[in-house]
Design an enzyme around this catalytic site. Structure first.
Site, PDB file in Angstrom:
ATOM      1  N   HIS A 159       0.814  -1.224   0.000  1.00  0.00           N
ATOM      2  CA  HIS A 159       0.000   0.000   0.000  1.00  0.00           C
ATOM      3  C   HIS A 159       0.846   1.272   0.000  1.00  0.00           C
ATOM      4  O   HIS A 159       0.294   2.352  -0.175  1.00  0.00           O
ATOM      5  CB  HIS A 159      -0.979  -0.002   1.185  1.00  0.00           C
ATOM      6  CG  HIS A 159      -2.214  -0.797   0.903  1.00  0.00           C
ATOM      7  ND1 HIS A 159      -3.409  -0.230   0.522  1.00  0.00           N
ATOM      8  CD2 HIS A 159      -2.428  -2.135   0.911  1.00  0.00           C
ATOM      9  CE1 HIS A 159      -4.305  -1.182   0.316  1.00  0.00           C
ATOM     10  NE2 HIS A 159      -3.743  -2.344   0.549  1.00  0.00           N
ATOM     11  N   HIS A 177       0.646  -8.600   5.495  1.00  0.00           N
ATOM     12  CA  HIS A 177      -0.064  -8.604   4.217  1.00  0.00           C
ATOM     13  C   HIS A 177      -1.417  -9.298   4.219  1.00  0.00           C
ATOM     14  O   HIS A 177      -2.320  -8.924   3.480  1.00  0.00           O
ATOM     15  CB  HIS A 177       0.845  -9.235   3.165  1.00  0.00           C
ATOM     16  CG  HIS A 177       0.436  -8.995   1.742  1.00  0.00           C
ATOM     17  ND1 HIS A 177      -0.058  -7.784   1.296  1.00  0.00           N
ATOM     18  CD2 HIS A 177       0.454  -9.808   0.643  1.00  0.00           C
ATOM     19  CE1 HIS A 177      -0.309  -7.872  -0.011  1.00  0.00           C
ATOM     20  NE2 HIS A 177      -0.008  -9.076  -0.423  1.00  0.00           N
TER      21      HIS A 177
END
Ligand SMILES: C[S@@+](CC[C@H](N)C(=O)[O-])C[C@H]1O[C@@H](n2cnc3c(N)ncnc32)[C@H](O)[C@@H]1O
Lengths: 363, 430
Positions: B112, B327
């Site tokens: 991200h 993740h």
């Protein structure tokens, strides 16, 4: 032609069991307060249509769904909301799954006249899309949409103001597709002597759709609404519903509290908390010839429901990073369907993807 | 109080700092990060954290549970931003701490931390909303490009110093006897021990041991339970001879890449760029372990899935005892897989204010007894030939894993989080 009966006179506004304090007595102050609280609650439920409509708009704008009428009902001047990819994907799956069951019903015995009743239709565009898609052929279909008066009025205004929709209604009417929009609190169907729904033809094979609607009713009321139709329509009848499930795990619990903090209470959720419970409910509602239920994740992953090319196409539309969250979210919503009568048996048990559907029946 | 300390104080109160200060902070951070290699070396003790995703109040809870900076050394494995309402405050606070205490906190890049992803998942909009322009977002993205891709923790002890805390449930209490090595402890947010695992001492007798209690995978109807040891696959399946020291621990946001078979190859990448759509750098940030053999396609559309055999080979070749990654949302906060050769750590409780999960951080202790990172000594043991069947896998040379102390915690109480007055968007289907 689309007759749009004014049902305001019909049972309307006040429901039997809301008439507290007995007949003839003036309502006390407490009654008035309780009434306004309840109106507030109903308003929250009515506004859920805006959520559904916004999600549809978002999915259409990004190319998930092809639906020219989403914008018309959503409002041309309203800014298009941005939904997360998992919401867009879910909106897509839900719409397509119901569309497919509807289409299979309409495709079977094409010359037979049929009926669809959409409970809590809100800003749904399905009827208009059907008219569009069937533009070449004659379809013999009576389509009813039911919702609260406030939502129905909004839809009527849109219909009146849109030349495109008026044309569509007319062209559909000319080809045997009639449309009825009823302002009706569904809970009024659950009372002792419920009102008649004008133009509801008890002789036609009838498909009920509850796309996130019955779940807002108390479970007894939701069951009574189904009984109402079951009693009025002696022949072939079916229900396709879409609603949340699995309220008891961590995600489900959080969903229940988050929605409650917005004043939204999913009143049937705990009772119909699994795919099995949903099927059982359909059986109990007299849809005894077959029942099936699948969660949105299963629908999405199943090649029978999602052609691999389609899946590939929508996975290219947006980068969906939130795989685990998608799995959580998608496993908390289901499409369930049950039926009685041969028309539906033919539509759903023996046509496209039949083997999988038959398998589901055995779950 | 220096300007930096003032900024830290302001951000701790969840108030953004002025744009001009952000610019300066990002400039300093870049100068610092540019000196770091793609793989930063970090000495134990260290507390390893997974995704944060702008859940500022939960980050404060994390510091409460794990200890404050600079008293505790931290390693954050990326995904600081997006989804939560306070990506800006969370990331800037971590960045301030990094600039203020560079040796106490390590930040590596998550998928991200990218221009493209942050425009979809909220950070870009948040910056625009809070500053009226995209400048701050741009400064932050420039920092993202300099974040390291991984970290190598060395000197971690193979056994834990047993926590001197009561058991949450006294009936689960295990006593540690002389010679026992505590391998895993699971502590709740009150600091009480939920479970404790002692490392198996009977090396060579593993056939008599049952398989590790497999970590509860995230099944659909499951409610995370705080009994037992959710996520823990700790057992005596460690076959390193007792002469072996512990291996190093590689930390990356996502996982492995088919293009990378050694840590040195990671070091050779040119990382100072936007996360590419494919290639080794992309894979390190996007891949996931999965119950497959070899490599598989990822449902995320980037990175790969990799199986136990891949992890075992990689760890073996690189003298690693463990890969630590983030993740993936795991309902129990952490999840060990493949006989404890890889672990997922997730540090955003009730992710997106919706998922109902608990969060975890992983503490690795310092090895006081020797120099720590001891290279594998018995490299002649059967190496993998695509080893996937149980027997071969069992025989693979495996370094003694580090002692692992997981602390799990729940979302910060609702009233402390100061939800924005405007309700968040519909996160459900209605
Ligand atoms: C979440 S919306 C779904 C709208 C539409 N079916 C769709 O999927 O786009 C729920 C709808 O059900 C309607 N509804 C809920 N309870 C109702 C009731 N008792 N009577 C009539 N409509 C009701 C609401 O007004 C609202 O329009």
């Amino acid at each position: 032609m689309a007759s749009i009966p004014n049902l305001n006179t019909l049972g309307g506004g006040r429901r039997g069991h809301r008439l507290r304090g007995g007949r003839g007595t003036t309502p006390t102050h407490e009654d008035a307060t309780a009434d306004s609280v309840e109106r507030g609650r109903d308003q929250v439920v009515q506004q859920t249509d805006h959520d559904a409509s916004s999600s549809r708009m978002s999915a259409v704008a990004l190319g998930y769904l092809d639906d020219p009428y989403a914008r018309t009902f959503f409002g041309h001047d309203t800014e298009i909301p941005k939904r997360y990819p998992i919401i867009n994907r879910g909106t897509y799956v839900r719409t397509k799954a119901i569309d497919r069951l509807v289409k299979q019903f309409l495709d079977v015995r094409p010359t037979q006249k049929k009926q669809i009743v959409s409970l809590g239709a809100g800003s749904d565009t399905r009827f208009f899309r059907l008219v569009d898609e069937s533009s070449a052929s004659n379809l013999h279909l009576v389509y009813h949409e039911l919702d609260f008066e406030a939502n129905v009025n909004r839809k009527r205004t849109t219909l009146r103001q849109s030349a495109e929709l008026s044309r569509l209604l007319k062209s559909g009417g000319d080809r045997g597709l009639t449309y009825h929009l009823h302002a009706l609190d569904l809970r009024d169907l659950a009372v002792k002597s419920p009102p008649e729904i004008p133009s509801l033809d008890p002789q036609l094979p009838t498909l009920l759709i509850s796309e996130c609607c019955l779940c807002y009713l108390p479970h007894e009321t939701a069951a009574a609404v189904l009984d109402y139709f079951s009693m009025h329509i002696p022949g072939s009848m079916a229900l396709v519903l879409y609603e949340p499930i699995r309220p008891f795990d961590a995600f489900g619990k959080t969903m229940v509290t988050n929605l409650a903090s917005r004043g939204i209470h999913l009143q049937t959720l705990k009772r119909y908390s699994t795919l099995e419970a949903q099927q059982g409910r359909l059986r109990l509602a007299g849809l005894s010839d077959g029942q099936a239920a699948r969660d949105v994740l299963q629908l999405y992953d199943d090649d029978d429901w999602m052609a691999p090319e389609e899946r590939e196409r929508i996975e290219k539309l947006e980068w969906l990073d939130e795989v685990e969250e998608w799995q959580l979210l998608a496993s908390h919503y289901c499409v369930a369907w049950g039926w009685r009568g041969e028309a539906f048996g033919e539509a759903w048990a023996s046509r496209g993807g039949s083997s999988s559907i038959r398998n589901i029946q055995m779950i | 109080m220096s300007d930096l300390d003032k900024a830290i104080a302001q951000l701790r109160a969840c108030r953004p700092i002025p744009e001009i200060q952000v610019r300066e902070l990002c400039y300093k951070a870049r100068e610092l990060l540019i000196e770091e290699g793609n793989v930063v070396t970090v000495d134990a003790p260290v507390t390893i954290c997974g995704d944060i995703h702008g859940q500022f109040h939960d980050l404060m809870e994390l510091f409460r549970v794990g200890g404050d900076v600079p008293d505790t050394n931290y390693l954050f494995m990326g995904d600081f931003v997006d989804r939560g309402f306070y990506s800006l405050e969370s990331f800037l606070l971590l960045l301030c701490l990094k600039v203020r205490y560079p040796d106490r906190i390590t930040l590596i890049r998550g998928n991200h931390e990218s221009r493209q992803i942050t425009t979809v998942y909220g950070f870009y909009d948040e910056c625009l909303r809070k500053y009226g322009s995209a400048n701050v977002w741009r400064y932050c993205c420039e920092v993202f490009d300099y974040l390291a891709l991984g970290a190598l923790v060395i000197g971690a002890a193979t056994e834990l110093e047993p926590t001197d805390a009561p058991f949450a449930d006294p009936s689960h209490a295990t006593t540690v006897s002389e010679g026992d090595e505590v391998e895993v402890e699971l502590l709740n947010s009150a600091g009480h021990i939920v479970t404790r695992h002692v490392r198996d001492r009977y090396i060579g007798q593993s056939s008599q041991l049952s398989n590790p209690p497999s970590s509860p995978s995230q099944t659909r109807e499951q409610t995370p339970s705080r009994n037992g040891a959710p996520g823990t696959g700790a057992t005596g399946s460690s076959h390193g001879s007792s002469g072996n020291g512990g291996g190093a621990v590689l930390c990356v946001h996502g996982g492995l890449s088919p293009l990378i078979d050694s840590i040195d190859k990671i070091r050779l990448l040119d990382r100072k760029q936007e996360v590419p759509h494919e290639g080794a750098m992309c894979d390190l940030l996007w891949s996931d372990p999965d119950e497959i053999e070899g490599w598989g396609l990822s449902p995320r559309g980037a990175g790969f899935l990799f199986g136990a055999d891949i992890v075992k080979c990689f760890n073996h070749k690189n003298d690693l005892s463990l890969i630590c990654r983030a993740h993936q949302l795991v309902m129990e906060g952490f999840k060990e897989m493949f006989q404890n050769t890889i672990v997922t750590v997730w540090s955003a409780p009730n992710y997106c204010y919706r998922c109902g999960n608990i969060a975890a951080i992983l503490e690795l202790g310092e090895d006081g007894s020797n120099a720590g990172y001891a290279p594998r000594s018995n490299g002649d043991v059967e190496r993998s030939h695509g080893a996937s069947n149980g027997v071969l896998t069992e025989r693979m040379d495996k370094l003694k894993g580090p002692g692992r102390r997981y602390r799990v915690f729940e979302a910060a109480p609702q009233d402390s989080r100061g939800m924005p007055a405007k309700k968040p968007v519909a996160d459900y289907f209605l």
